[in-house]
Structure formats: C-alpha cells, structure tokens
Design a protein around this motif. Structure first.
Motif, PDB file in Angstrom:
ATOM      1  N   LEU A  74     -46.420 -32.581  17.921  1.00  0.00           N
ATOM      2  CA  LEU A  74     -46.306 -33.819  17.136  1.00  0.00           C
ATOM      3  C   LEU A  74     -44.856 -34.115  16.762  1.00  0.00           C
ATOM      4  CD1 LEU A  74     -49.431 -33.873  14.808  1.00  0.00           C
ATOM      5  CD2 LEU A  74     -48.924 -35.380  16.719  1.00  0.00           C
ATOM      6  N   TYR A 124     -39.822 -44.079  21.802  1.00  0.00           N
ATOM      7  CA  TYR A 124     -41.105 -44.781  21.952  1.00  0.00           C
ATOM      8  C   TYR A 124     -41.507 -45.030  23.393  1.00  0.00           C
ATOM      9  CZ  TYR A 124     -39.975 -45.837  17.121  1.00  0.00           C
ATOM     10  OH  TYR A 124     -39.634 -45.745  15.806  1.00  0.00           O
ATOM     11  N   GLU A 173     -49.645 -42.747  16.453  1.00  0.00           N
ATOM     12  CA  GLU A 173     -48.241 -42.703  16.037  1.00  0.00           C
ATOM     13  C   GLU A 173     -47.435 -43.727  16.842  1.00  0.00           C
ATOM     14  OE1 GLU A 173     -47.239 -40.617  13.664  1.00  0.00           O
ATOM     15  OE2 GLU A 173     -45.098 -41.069  13.797  1.00  0.00           O
ATOM     16  N   GLN A 174     -47.706 -43.781  18.124  1.00  0.00           N
ATOM     17  CA  GLN A 174     -46.998 -44.698  19.016  1.00  0.00           C
ATOM     18  C   GLN A 174     -47.213 -46.156  18.593  1.00  0.00           C
ATOM     19  OE1 GLN A 174     -45.056 -43.895  21.661  1.00  0.00           O
ATOM     20  NE2 GLN A 174     -44.722 -45.972  22.362  1.00  0.00           N
ATOM     21  N   ALA A 229     -47.265 -52.677  22.987  1.00  0.00           N
ATOM     22  CA  ALA A 229     -47.321 -51.470  22.142  1.00  0.00           C
ATOM     23  C   ALA A 229     -48.638 -50.734  22.370  1.00  0.00           C
ATOM     24  CB  ALA A 229     -47.168 -51.849  20.672  1.00  0.00           C
ATOM     25  N   GLN A 262     -51.327 -38.868  18.736  1.00  0.00           N
ATOM     26  CA  GLN A 262     -50.095 -39.294  19.407  1.00  0.00           C
ATOM     27  C   GLN A 262     -50.152 -40.781  19.731  1.00  0.00           C
ATOM     28  OE1 GLN A 262     -49.405 -35.470  22.060  1.00  0.00           O
ATOM     29  NE2 GLN A 262     -48.216 -37.145  22.849  1.00  0.00           N
ATOM     30  N   ALA A 311     -44.499 -36.248  20.618  1.00  0.00           N
ATOM     31  CA  ALA A 311     -44.928 -37.513  20.021  1.00  0.00           C
ATOM     32  C   ALA A 311     -43.750 -38.342  19.527  1.00  0.00           C
ATOM     33  CB  ALA A 311     -45.904 -37.247  18.867  1.00  0.00           C
ATOM     34  N   GLN A 348     -40.506 -56.282  14.607  1.00  0.00           N
ATOM     35  CA  GLN A 348     -41.084 -54.955  14.413  1.00  0.00           C
ATOM     36  C   GLN A 348     -41.035 -54.563  12.942  1.00  0.00           C
ATOM     37  OE1 GLN A 348     -38.956 -52.253  16.971  1.00  0.00           O
ATOM     38  NE2 GLN A 348     -40.695 -52.020  18.331  1.00  0.00           N
ATOM     39  N   THR A 388     -48.728 -49.189  25.919  1.00  0.00           N
ATOM     40  CA  THR A 388     -47.899 -47.982  26.015  1.00  0.00           C
ATOM     41  C   THR A 388     -48.628 -46.804  25.380  1.00  0.00           C
ATOM     42  OG1 THR A 388     -45.999 -49.426  25.752  1.00  0.00           O
ATOM     43  CG2 THR A 388     -45.576 -47.076  25.654  1.00  0.00           C
ATOM     44  N   LEU A 422     -48.246 -47.345  15.663  1.00  0.00           N
ATOM     45  CA  LEU A 422     -47.735 -47.599  14.322  1.00  0.00           C
ATOM     46  C   LEU A 422     -46.243 -47.880  14.342  1.00  0.00           C
ATOM     47  CD1 LEU A 422     -49.033 -47.604  11.579  1.00  0.00           C
ATOM     48  CD2 LEU A 422     -48.480 -45.208  11.336  1.00  0.00           C
ATOM     49  N   ARG A 423     -45.528 -47.224  15.258  1.00  0.00           N
ATOM     50  CA  ARG A 423     -44.084 -47.356  15.257  1.00  0.00           C
ATOM     51  C   ARG A 423     -43.595 -48.531  16.082  1.00  0.00           C
ATOM     52  NH1 ARG A 423     -41.358 -42.322  16.137  1.00  0.00           N
ATOM     53  NH2 ARG A 423     -41.870 -40.875  14.510  1.00  0.00           N
ATOM     54  N   THR A 424     -44.449 -49.126  16.905  1.00  0.00           N
ATOM     55  CA  THR A 424     -43.916 -50.147  17.796  1.00  0.00           C
ATOM     56  C   THR A 424     -44.624 -51.491  17.696  1.00  0.00           C
ATOM     57  OG1 THR A 424     -45.333 -49.359  19.571  1.00  0.00           O
ATOM     58  CG2 THR A 424     -43.121 -48.458  19.496  1.00  0.00           C
ATOM     59  N   CYS A 425     -45.679 -51.587  16.888  1.00  0.00           N
ATOM     60  CA  CYS A 425     -46.445 -52.831  16.872  1.00  0.00           C
ATOM     61  C   CYS A 425     -45.637 -53.962  16.220  1.00  0.00           C
ATOM     62  CB  CYS A 425     -47.738 -52.628  16.103  1.00  0.00           C
ATOM     63  SG  CYS A 425     -47.458 -52.247  14.377  1.00  0.00           S
ATOM     64  N   HIS A 485     -34.513 -46.291  21.418  1.00  0.00           N
ATOM     65  CA  HIS A 485     -35.884 -46.804  21.336  1.00  0.00           C
ATOM     66  C   HIS A 485     -36.698 -46.291  22.515  1.00  0.00           C
ATOM     67  CE1 HIS A 485     -39.223 -49.695  21.015  1.00  0.00           C
ATOM     68  NE2 HIS A 485     -38.838 -49.863  19.762  1.00  0.00           N
ATOM     69  N   ARG A 490     -40.987 -50.992  11.843  1.00  0.00           N
ATOM     70  CA  ARG A 490     -40.248 -49.768  11.565  1.00  0.00           C
ATOM     71  C   ARG A 490     -38.875 -49.856  12.197  1.00  0.00           C
ATOM     72  NH1 ARG A 490     -43.561 -44.411  11.280  1.00  0.00           N
ATOM     73  NH2 ARG A 490     -45.173 -45.113   9.849  1.00  0.00           N
ATOM     74  N   VAL A 535     -49.391 -43.073  26.808  1.00  0.00           N
ATOM     75  CA  VAL A 535     -49.017 -41.822  26.145  1.00  0.00           C
ATOM     76  C   VAL A 535     -50.221 -40.870  26.138  1.00  0.00           C
ATOM     77  CG1 VAL A 535     -48.487 -40.861  23.856  1.00  0.00           C
ATOM     78  CG2 VAL A 535     -47.164 -42.790  24.739  1.00  0.00           C
ATOM     79  N   TYR A 562     -40.356 -46.928  25.615  1.00  0.00           N
ATOM     80  CA  TYR A 562     -40.032 -48.199  26.250  1.00  0.00           C
ATOM     81  C   TYR A 562     -38.923 -48.911  25.501  1.00  0.00           C
ATOM     82  CZ  TYR A 562     -42.340 -51.260  22.825  1.00  0.00           C
ATOM     83  OH  TYR A 562     -42.686 -51.929  21.700  1.00  0.00           O
TER      84      TYR A 562
END
Lengths: 664, 676
Positions: free
Chosen positions: B427, B571, A40-41, A200, A37, B431, B541, A203, A43-46, B567, B543, A207, B573
């Motif tokens: 997940l 995510y 995943e967090q 990122a 988890q 997630a 970013q 956070t 990877l999606r926000t960096c 968002h 994605r 999580v 935040y």
C-alpha cells in the motif's frame, strides 16, 4: 446475445484444489488490497467532488460476474448491485469481449442504481480466457438531463433525467474510442470533468488488473480461481454460522414515503418488509409495498436489493461483502411496485425515496433480534442543487452548488444516536467544506450548525440534525432543485422513543418566506435570495421518561436540548442558575410530577381529534413539535391544515414501533 | 562533550550517548515514567554517570503530546468562531471509520459544544470583509471565558486563510482581555482553506501547547539541577527538530511521534549509508509501521490524524500502520479461517510462552515454537520463556481445529503475519506508484528483522538492511535530525496565469521570515538551508501533489513537466493537455546541526568468532539447520550465508537459505538474494 463463456470453476476443477487455510487467507487479503488500491487510485485522481467525497465503490468480479471482494469503505448504496452490472455486461456482449476492452454503463434497468452512478468495467484475460472483471462505480456530478445535477422530480420517464448509458466499449482491444467517450461526456454538464472521471475510473480498473495478473503469476491461475470461489464460500459459510444462533421465524414492519408528487397529496406510499429467518438463510419479502409512483422516488430492482443487503450488513459489520452474502440473503421484490419499478419509469431519486425506507425497516426488524446493535430510524438522505450562471466579478460561467448534509442517527440500545453523521445511504459520504463551495459558487453559506431538539427524545436520544443555508450573491438564471423525504413520515423512534423533526427547504426572498418542502425541481432564484433547510435527527430509542435526568441536564448545558423541550419531551424540569457558567439544576420533585403527568396522558394525546390539535396550535397552547411528538398529528406546512390520511398512517406507525412499549 | 539522543516510548525510554571527542557510543534503556516522562529521562541520564555540564545538546523524541491527546488529558479549551458555525468541529465531514459499524463512533470533539462561542464577523471567499468584527460581542465572550476559568482559546473564522484581518483583530482583543491564556488563531496555525480541517488542526495545536510547556518546564528544571546548561531540542513530525519555544507555538507537530519514530529509524540508516530509496519496517509488540524514503527524503503527507475524525494538517511521514507485532493473536473465525491480529496481547500478559497468564497463541509463540527465536535470549537471557506454553496454545487453538501439526500451524501464523506486513508495504509503495524492487527494506523494532526476508521475498525487494541497534533505532535517529520549520501560504492560481516572478515574490517573502526565525534560534546563514515546493494539481482535481521547485523559480514549463512526470509516477497517468493549478507555496527552513556519526566496528572477514553453533528451525515445511551468530562479535566485512540467525539482546535477524549477508563498517547487516 447470450454468453457462452465456460464455467472455469468446473473446467479447472477448483474444488479439487486443496487450498490450504494459509494460502486462502493470504489470497483473500490480497483481494482486499487489490480493491483498496483501486479505491486509492480513484480518490486521488477523480474530478467529481461527489466521487472525491467518497460516493464510489470498487470491486473484483469473477468470470461469472459474481463479486469476489468489495471495498471495505464503499458506499452502502452500491453494495449488492455491482455483480448485477457485471453479469449484465457479460450477457450483453457475450463472445464479443476482448482483451483490452473497457466497458461503461449506468443503466438502472440492468441492475444499476441510478444514472449518476457510472460503472466502468475491465474484463481481465489470461491466456485468452476471460477470468475476472475489475469494476469501479463513481457518482458523477452531472449526467445531463434537464436540471443541473440530474435530479429531476418533474421527470415522468427516465428521458428527462439524464443520459442512459447502456453497455458501451470505451476502449476496444486496447484502443481508446474517443468518439464514443466524447459522445457520452458532451451530453453532460462540464464535459472535461466527466472525461477526467471516466479516465480516473478506467485507470483504477487497470491498476486492479495489474495486481491480479501478478497474483496469477505467483500462485497460478488455478489457485487464484480456487480462491475466488473460496472467498465467496467463506462469506456464505460464516453468515450461515451466525444465522444458526438466531431465533427462527417471520417478522414484518412497514415504513412510508411521504407522498407521490405526481399522485395523491395526502397519501403516504407504503413499503412493507417481511423478514423470514430459517435454518440457514434470510429471506425478505417486500410484497404488499404500494404500486410504483409517477416520480423518481421509485427503486429499481438493483437499488432495492442493495437496500436489503445494506440494512442486513449493519448487523454483521465484520463479514466481508461478496456474492457469498447474496447466496444467504435474498429478497422477493414484486414487479411494478415502488421497490421494483420497470423501464421507462424514473428512478434517480430512489435514494431519498424507497431506499432508506427499506434500510430503516430492516434495521428496525433486526433491532429486536440483535438488541445489542439496535437503532431507531435515522434522518433521510437529502440533496440540494442550486445551479445557474456565476456572475461574480471576474466570473462568467456555469456553476453548480450541489450540497448534501449530515444528520442524526437513531438512538441506540445504551447509546445516544450519533450527531451529524453521513446518511445511511452512504455512511462514507463526507460533507463538503463550505470554504471550498464558496470559492467555486456564488453562494455564501449563512449557517452550518447543529439543531437543538432535533434528536428524537428517548431513553437514548436520537442524534442531532444540522442546519445549512445560503444566500445567492451574484448570479443569473439560477434554478434550485431538492430531493429528500420525511417532511411528514418524520424519523421515528423505537421501543418507546419519539420522533425527530421534519425535513424540507425554506426560501426567504423579497416576497417573504416560503415553504418548499422535500420534493421540487427548477425553482428560480435570484441574487439576494436565501434558503435554508434542516436535516432531521434520528428517532429516539426507549421511553424518554426513563432517561437519566442527568443526561438531559448535560444535553441542556451543551445546547442539544432546550430547557422547554427537556420538560415537554423528557419530563425533566431544569432551572438555569447561571447560564454564562453553564450552571443548571434539575428540580427532581417537579420532574417526578411532570413525568407522572405525561405518563398518564400520552396515550390519550395520540388519540386526540387532529382538528382540536390544530386549534391548540393556532391558539399557541402547543407548538409544532408538540403536534408531532405528543399528538402524532401531521400538518401540511404549506396550508396549516391537517393531513388526515397521513396522520392516521403516522399514528399507527408510531404506536406499533414505539408507543406500545411505554409502561403505564 | 556529549550529545544525547532520547526516545521516550510507552514502556521504555531509549538513550544513545555519543562522546563527541572519542566517537564512543553508549546505548541503554530505562523504564518510562508515564506520569512525568521528564523524570525517566533525567533518571536514565543519571545512570549513565556522565557529567551533565558536559552535555551540549539533548535531542528528545517524546510521545507526551500523543499520549495526552489519546488519553484526553488536555486542558479545557474554548473556541470563538463566526456566527452560524458553532457546529463545525462536531459536524466534521460526518464520516465514520467503519462504515458498517453503527455502534463505533468517532472520538467526541476535544472541545465541548458548551465552550464554543459565536461572534459577528464575516469574510468572503475573495478576502473581502463582509462584516467587521463585533468587538463588543467578543469582549462579552471573553468575560464568559474568564468566568469559566478557561485558559486555552482558539480563534477560528470562516475564510481567515485568505484574509486574517478579523482573526488578527480578535487576537489583539483576546490578549488584552485574557492576558494569561494560550491563544491560537487558525490563520497562524494552518492558513489553508477548508474550515473543519483548519479548526481541527488549530484545536489540537492549542490544547497541546500547555502539555508541552509543562513537560519542558519539568525537564529543564530537573536537568538544570544536575548542572546541565546545554540545549534541548524536540523531534517533530515534519522530519526535524525544534526548540522548546517553537514547540509552544506549533505543539501539534509533536503529536506525530509515532509515525515519526517509524520513519526516523529508516531515514537515519539512509543518511548513515547514503541509501537513497528505502522502505522502513518497524515492527514491535503490537503494530508494524511501514514508511518510505524516496530520493533521500521521507515520504510525507500533509494531513493525518491520531484518532479518526480529528485531522491534523501539518506534514507528517506517510506511514501505514497495521496490527502485526510479536503480541498479535492468531485466531479462528466461525467459518474456520485463521487470522493474525489486530488484537494483541501486548507485553502483559503477553504471548503464551511468557508464562504470565496469556493463553492465546501469538506471533512470538509461533517464532519460539518453530525455533526462530531462542527462548534463552529474551532480554539477553534475563527473561524466562516457556516454549511448551506457546506450543500448547498453538496446538489447541490453531493446530487442532485446522487439522495441522503444531509446527505447521505455527508456520502458518508467521506466514499470515508476513503477508499482512507485505500488504502494508504494497500500500505504501505500489499503490503510490513506487516499484518495491528499487528499494532497500530497512527492518527494525523487536520483530522487524525476524520477518524482513520473507516480506522482501513477497514483493521482490532485493536488499535488506538491519541497523546496529534495531530496538533503539529512533534514539539514534534523533541524532541525525536538523532543526526544521515548515511554512505554507495558500495561493490558488492556474500556472498559465502566473509568471516566475509572481512565485519568486511569494517565496522570497516567506524566505525572509524563515531566515528571521532561524537566525533568532542562533543559526548562522551558512548553516541555513531553504527548500521550496509547490502544491499543484490538474485543474478540477481535488488532491494536490507537492513538487519541489528551485531557487530562483525557474521556467514554469519545467515546473509543469516535473508535475506531469510526478503525476504519472504516482497515479500511473498524466494529462499534459490539462491546465495545472497551483494551490499553495511551501517552504522548509533547515538549520543544520553537526551530526554524530555511527561508530565504526573493527574489521575482519572471519565470522567464525561470532559463530555460536546451530539450531534446528522449522522453516517452509522442513526442519532446517540454521547457523547462529552473535551480532556483537561480527566484524565489519564479515560474510554470512543463509540459512543463518543473528542474535542480539533486543532482536533476532533471520537470513533464509537463499540470502547472503555481510556486515558494513558501522555494523549494519545487509542481505541480498543470492546470485544478485
């Protein structure tokens, strides 16, 4: 400050908890999900493309800092170092860690790897007691220093490499410390992106915390603590069981960094690895490795330990990674050597220097013990950084074309090496799309393709390397830096396999073509200049004269091997019947003759006077690849002269790793 | 008139025939004919003894493309690409599925290097042509392709997503030079940046087209033989159906039949009942697929793959797949810890209790041994089960080594499998920023309804729904689909540099071509629905998130607000101070088909007619009496208090003691934690 934290495993008498098998499996899988988890967090926000392309890791540490679980897709180079970081944070702050704290550091002298790897940790409390830490480690695209991307081969001390972040609180008691965060990111290029990465990662640790609290609520603290310990005991136990089935004894090997750019020009830097397997543990001793070098190719303690763990892990892919692993596998890393350089020596380039030498050595040693997973030497990690001022129409800003390539893996037992794969250093590290790079930078990619003949010949061919190059389209004040290795100690074969090709950058400008090699920093470029470089392939596995000619034929049809090298490297004579149709034929009779000829001569070729080899080369009777693959002679690409010491070392190396397995 | 829903699975083809006049429904299975799946469809329909000329529409969900790709039974193809970039398909991104296993390679590329050709041409990042297409060189390549007898050709040039001019020119030449070839150009199939993903998508699309063509030709000619003159529509992974003609152009959209089937089952129950939020748990013999429906829409992802390293960039349901099904094997590792799956015994030899030579203890064995599954009810009693063999396998391989009784070991196997399923749900929900407590768990497949309650408990999901035919939910799902096309236009600009008018212009032109497509397929304007969305991200970013937008495009700050809050949901935040970048405009065109409703069942609160007796079940460490009910005798409005088990031919539903269940007018069983 010393930590005075209580041992919760003792306090809660977790050994008395009868953790049934099922609850344990449930919690162990929950820890895996927790780390997944977090990944995943991130990877999606960096914001850093380096992180986005998976140069990051996540883990759950217990209250001691030991690792309970690490992500299954984590980059190799962070393996085996995250617990050192957690422990050093606990030691540094001692009693002054509070609920709501988030701590950052990137200190390689505190068990970290190098400055770009910034670690963010969140200590987790339950009823006022520190019970665990969630940790993320991401490779930031820049951490300051004198060159864009923070890889500086000219640095003689770490001050010139980038910002060293000793443990510091970014959040304290739940309060974000903007002053501290600003100080950090404003010492780096593109501060807003760095702030994005910082948030990122932070956070993600939160999580992880949320899920851990949920588990505690559901199963109780004592059970969760028991599962922390049991997870480590489990990995320890399973690894010990595996070792029981292995032969016991000592094995040793060595590998070399090409040379120290601040030291002697014709002197490879030795890394020696001895492995001892006793009844229930694996011990590595790197004593005999050369003293540290003057440039950033050194490994610090943490990164060298990581290399030891990562190399070993290749032979136990299914065992999860946590501190239980480190109870069974340990290493002696002598101080003041190239594998354990002290402060304030630069270590940022360890990943192209000491790191993969240790890994490839360990993989070689294990290849003899567990032949079903054997693999020859793979290509070396390389980073090419071109940074400057973007002057395309409508642009006027700083840019950084920060590139790394895939390359070939070593040949395997019964399988060719993988073509074009991510470096051993980080098998999950994906290459960037050039269409993305071209949007962001004034660099036009001129090539991204597989290189014929780059795979080291063998009964099982090494994987092929890749070539990638670019041209500067419209830019000012452009500097190029590079870190790689194996221009001289070229990726070697094992069990009779032959080497791959050399690495290094070539610059083509108005002044003609110039060889820049594997280590350089701050080379100025201007609009219109072109550069290109290969990644090597992997070394071959087994005698190439034993390779099935039909496989060589297939390789020729697909262009992985050329007709001329099929003959020279494999002794397989192939005729083109109709190239357009991909129609080629093997001349079996000629093949047999050719193979006999090579078999009779090859040991003496390896003893040929290097100066004579250079003569043959000058006369055009042999080519550069023949000099390496047939004669084991290493020639300086800048001067065309023999590197005598290097040749001596390399010939010995290819003999012991490979040539001695040739059958007459 | 009839409407037919068909789901072609690996072993069985499922049928649902709806009589549009009477509202009656017939449901059955027929073995799949893997060599030519069309044959099984026609044979099955013949068994139904209906007049083919009265079938107006057949909606087909098929694995034909998926299987062709997995088995690599695909035509030889050639790629024509920009000089210097012959290696792009093989280089991929260079990553590995298991980073620690250097002996596990990604599947080799679908096109061999020998069939990849380069031509001179180049377009830069801004769309400027740096080098014109070398037509002569291309014609020479065509002559080689012709000589090699290759009939599938992919055109893929660098930066064609921003300016396709050279690809367009190349396609013109190819059409002349190779008039009989399938030609797929990357800017048509997937006009998005990132050369490898676009190429991979285009290659998969190109090699799938002939597979679809062969299947459709065979199906349509056989159907015509029996007098069928209606239309056939194919289910695609974008959450809709398409005509065979559209399928030839976007054949890769059929590759996602697996994830689509998983999501469709749950989605159809949502449309039938008006549920807005649901998590689908589809567990069969070897795997469990978990999907999510939020606000009435299946959660999609814009990139996915069948085999690692070969991405398909076309929307598909976001599905988490794990190795947890009835055939999943329980095993003990060297350190004495038990695992369940991902190895599966499948259907043959299957679980130990099938008596077909399987010796490994499986999840099904555990369910039989503990009394959850009735050994006399497999395939409605037609399949003999040997519980003693299941007991033996569990006792020997799990119980003894762990020092557990057979019952404890069996329950342990179930518990581990349930946790694995719950982790998959975690997940896809937690997630990704969803709270499972806001969802209904829709469980189907052979073993979903058996484990649903335990999975729901693990995550605090308050309510569970079991469809009337859990084993053929996908066949029913096909009948709830509309025709749907998705198109995309890459458009990269920060929101602050845009006006609503800029976006309106792009959407309008996309909409115009969408109307053309749907009208061409026979839809009247009032049956056409358009959905607009923007892919957006914070500047810097990597994605992006897909955010629905209105027609006409409203205030940009409202769109920004939607992005910030989405968002934050996704995510945890938001960053309102940061710039927002638009990445692409997406448009979905929907051609509405009149739907078939689920048939209603008779009303009656009395469940005693369905009561079959009770059975002792080893449950949570105790032997508990479960009341047993016959699903098809339950009436709308019946209530059942746990502990109870509801049996039907293909599925068993387990309702623990802390749940209350009721049956709705369509025969869907709902259950909730007591006292809620």
């Amino acid at each position: 400050m010393k930590t005075s934290l209580p041992d919760l495993y003792k306090m809660y008498e977790v050994d008395e908890v009868k953790l049934d098998n099922i609850t344990f499996e449930v919690l162990k899988n929950a820890f895996i999900t927790l780390v997944d988890q977090m990944s995943e967090q991130i990877l999606r926000t960096c914001y850093s493309f380096v992180i986005y392309n998976r140069d990051f890791s996540c883990c759950l540490n217990d209250f001691k800092g030991d690792t309970v679980m690490q992500g299954s897709q984590d980059i190799a180079v962070h393996v085996g170092t995250l617990h050192y970081t957690a422990k050093s944070v606990l030691e540094y702050f001692g009693d002054e860690i509070y609920p709501g704290d988030v701590i950052a550091l990137n200190d390689p002298y505190l068990g970290g790897t190098h400055f770009p790897d910034v670690r963010i940790l969140k200590p987790i409390f339950h009823n006022g007691e520190l019970i665990a830490i969630t940790q993320t480690n991401g490779h930031w695209a820049d951490v300051g220093g004198s060159v864009p991307g923070s890889f500086n081969v000219l640095a003689r001390e770490h001050y010139a490499e980038g910002l060293r972040i000793t443990p510091v609180k970014i959040w304290e008691k739940g309060q974000f410390r903007r002053d501290v965060a600003d100080l950090i990111v404003n010492n780096m290029r593109v501060p807003q992106e760095r702030m994005g990465d910082l948030k990122a990662q932070a956070t993600a640790t939160m999580v992880g915390e949320k899920y851990l609290q949920h588990l505690i609520e559901k199963y109780g603290l004592r059970t969760v603590l028991a599962a922390f310990k049991a997870s480590q005991d489990y990995v320890e136990r399973i690894l010990r069981e595996r070792i029981k089935t292995l032969p016991k004894g000592r094995w040793e090997t060595e590998d070399y960094i090409d040379y120290d750019p601040a030291g002697e020009y014709d002197k490879p830097v030795r890394i020696r690895v001895e492995m001892e397997i006793s009844n229930d543990r694996i011990h590595y001793d790197l004593t005999g490795s050369d003293p540290y070098v003057g440039t950033f190719l050194n490994g610090a303690f943490g990164s060298s330990f990581s290399a030891v763990i990562a190399g070993t892990k290749f032979f136990f892919p299914d065992i999860p990674l946590n501190s239980g692993f480190y109870r069974v596998v340990n290493a002696t890393l002598p101080e003041n050597t190239v594998v354990n350089a002290p402060w304030p020596l630069p270590v940022t380039g360890f990943c192209s220097g000491a790191y993969e030498k240790i890994m490839n050595s360990i993989i070689e040693l294990w290849s003899h013990l567990i032949p079903d997973r054997a693999m020859a030497c793979s290509f070396n990690l390389e980073y090419l950084l071109v940074g400057g001022w973007d002057k395309r129409p409508g642009y006027n800003r700083h840019f950084m074309w920060y590139d790394w390539m895939v390359g070939g893996y070593g040949g395997r037992n019964g399988l060719d090496g993988s073509n074009a794969s991510a470096p051993l250093f980080g098998m999950g590290l994906s290459v960037q799309p050039l269409e993305g790079q071209e949007r962001l930078n004034p660099v036009l990619t001129i090539k991204h393709d597989i290189i014929p003949d780059s795979g080291g010949p063998g009964k099982w061919r090494g994987g092929c390397g890749v070539e990638k190059g670019g041209i500067i389209t419209a830019a000012d004040r452009v500097l190029m830096s590079y870190m790689a290795d194996r221009e001289r100690i070229i990726s070697w074969g094992i069990m009779g396999g032959l080497p791959s090709i050399k690495m290094g950058v070539k610059l083509i400008s108005g002044d003609g073509e110039k060889w820049l090699g594997c280590y350089f920093s701050g080379i100025p470029l201007k609009t219109g200049d072109r550069f290109t470089r290969p990644s090597a392939g992997g070394g071959g596995y087994g005698d190439p004269l034993e390779r099935d000619p039909k496989l060589v034929l297939e390789d020729v049809i697909d262009g992985y091997v050329t007709i001329s090298r099929a003959r020279k490297d494999y002794g397989v004579v192939i005729k083109a019947i109709d190239e357009e149709l991909g129609h080629y034929e093997i001349d079996y009779e000629a093949t047999e003759k050719e193979r006999d000829f090579i078999r009779k001569n090859r040991l003496s070729w390896l003893k040929e006077d290097p100066e004579k080899v250079v003569e043959l080369l000058k006369r055009g009777e042999i080519d550069e690849l023949d000099a390496v693959r047939r004669y084991g002679v290493i020639i300086d690409s800048r001067t065309g002269k023999v590197l005598h010491k290097t040749t001596e070392v390399y010939r010995k190396l290819i003999f012991t790793k490979s040539a001695k397995y040739w059958k007459a | 008139m009839y409407r037919v829903g068909v789901d072609v699975g690996g072993t069985f083809t499922d049928f649902l025939i709806s009589d549009l006049e009477t509202g009656g429904v017939e449901v059955f299975k027929h073995p799949t004919t893997p060599e030519n799946p069309a044959l099984g469809i026609v044979e099955g329909l013949k068994l139904a003894k209906i007049d083919f000329s009265k079938v107006g529409m057949i909606l087909v969900s098929t694995t034909v493309v998926t299987n062709a790709l997995v088995m690599r039974r695909i035509p030889r193809a050639a790629i024509i690409t920009t000089r210097g970039f012959r290696g792009v398909l093989e280089i991929r991104r260079g990553t590995r599925e298991d980073i620690w296993d250097h002996y596990r390679d990604p599947a080799p590329p679908l096109v061999k290097r020998r069939d990849i050709f380069e031509v001179d041409e180049r377009v830069d990042y801004s769309g400027q042509v740096l080098q014109e297409l070398d037509g002569e060189g291309l014609r020479h390549v065509c002559s080689i392709i012709r000589r090699r007898g290759i009939n599938v050709v992919v055109v893929h040039f660098i930066n064609s997503y921003i300016n396709p001019i050279n690809e367009v020119k190349a396609v013109e030449i190819l059409k002349n030079e190779l008039p009989n070839a399938f030609i797929s150009a990357s800017h048509e199939v997937n006009p998005e940046p990132f050369e490898f993903e676009r190429l991979s998508t285009t290659v998969i699309n190109a090699v799938s087209a002939p597979v679809v063509k062969e299947f459709m030709e065979s199906l349509e000619s056989m159907l015509a033989e029996y007098g069928f003159n209606g239309s056939v529509l194919l289910i695609h992974q974008g959450g809709g159906v398409m005509t065979p003609n559209a399928a030839l152009k976007y054949a890769a959209r059929l590759a996602g039949s697996g994830p689509m089937a998983g999501a469709m089952g749950a989605y159809s129950i949502c449309t039938a009942t008006g549920l807005k939020n649901a998590i689908g748990l589809d567990s069969g013999g070897t795997t469990a697929l978990v999907s999510l429906i939020y606000n009435g829409e299946v959660r999609m992802k814009n990139e996915w793959s069948i085999t690692y390293g070969a991405p398909i960039r076309m929307p598909a349901p976001d599905v988490v797949t794990i190795g947890a099904g009835g055939g999943s094997v329980a095993w003990i590792d060297e350190a004495g810890v038990m695992h369940v799956g991902p190895i599966s015994m499948g259907a043959d030899p299957g679980p130990a209790c099938y008596g077909k030579g399987g010796r490994e203890p499986t999840l099904t064995d555990a369910n039989v041994v503990t009394g959850r599954l009735n050994p006399n009810m497999f395939l409605g009693g037609r399949m003999k089960i040997y519980p003693e063999l299941g007991e033996k396998a569990i006792a020997e391989k799990i119980g003894k080594p762990l020092g557990l009784s057979t019952m404890e070991a069996a329950e342990g196997i179930i518990k581990v499998a349930v946790t694995n399923m719950a982790n998959a749900v975690r997940l896809i929900s937690i997630a990704r920023g969803y709270d499972p407590r806001d969802f209904t768990l829709v469980a189907f497949g052979g073993s979903g309804p058996l484990h649903a309650a335990m999975v729901a408990r693990e995550l605090g999901i308050p309510r569970i729904a079991i469809p009337p035919w859990p084993g053929i939910t996908s066949a029913y799902g096909t009948l709830t689909m509309d025709v749907r096309h998705d198109i995309l236009q890459t458009f990269i600009k920060t929101l602050s540099n845009l006006t609503p008018k800029d976006l309106e212009e792009i959407f309008s032109s996309m909409e115009k071509s969408m109307f053309d497509i749907l009208r061409g397929e026979g839809f009247k304007d009032e049956k056409i629905k358009i959905r607009r969305a923007l892919d957006m991200r914070y500047f810097g970013q990597w994605r992006s998130l897909t955010i629905p937008v209105d027609k006409p495009v409203g205030q940009l700050n409202e769109i920004a607000e939607r992005f910030h809050s989405e968002h934050e949901r996704e995510y945890a935040y938001k960053d309102p101070a940061n710039e927002i970048e638009v990445y692409a405009c997406r448009l979905a065109g929907i051609g509405v088909i009149d739907k078939v409703r689920l048939p209603t069942i008779p009303r009656g609160v009395d469940s005693s007619e369905a009561f079959k007796g009770s059975r002792k079940v080893f449950f949570q460490g105790d032997t508990v009496d479960f009341k047993i009910y016959d699903r098809w005798k339950l009436k709308a409005g019946s209530r059942i208090a746990g502990p109870a088990i509801v049996e039907q031919m293909d599925t068993t539903t387990l309702i623990p003691e802390d749940f209350n269940a009721w049956v709705d007018s369509n025969g869907i069983i709902f259950f909730e934690v007591k006292g809620q």
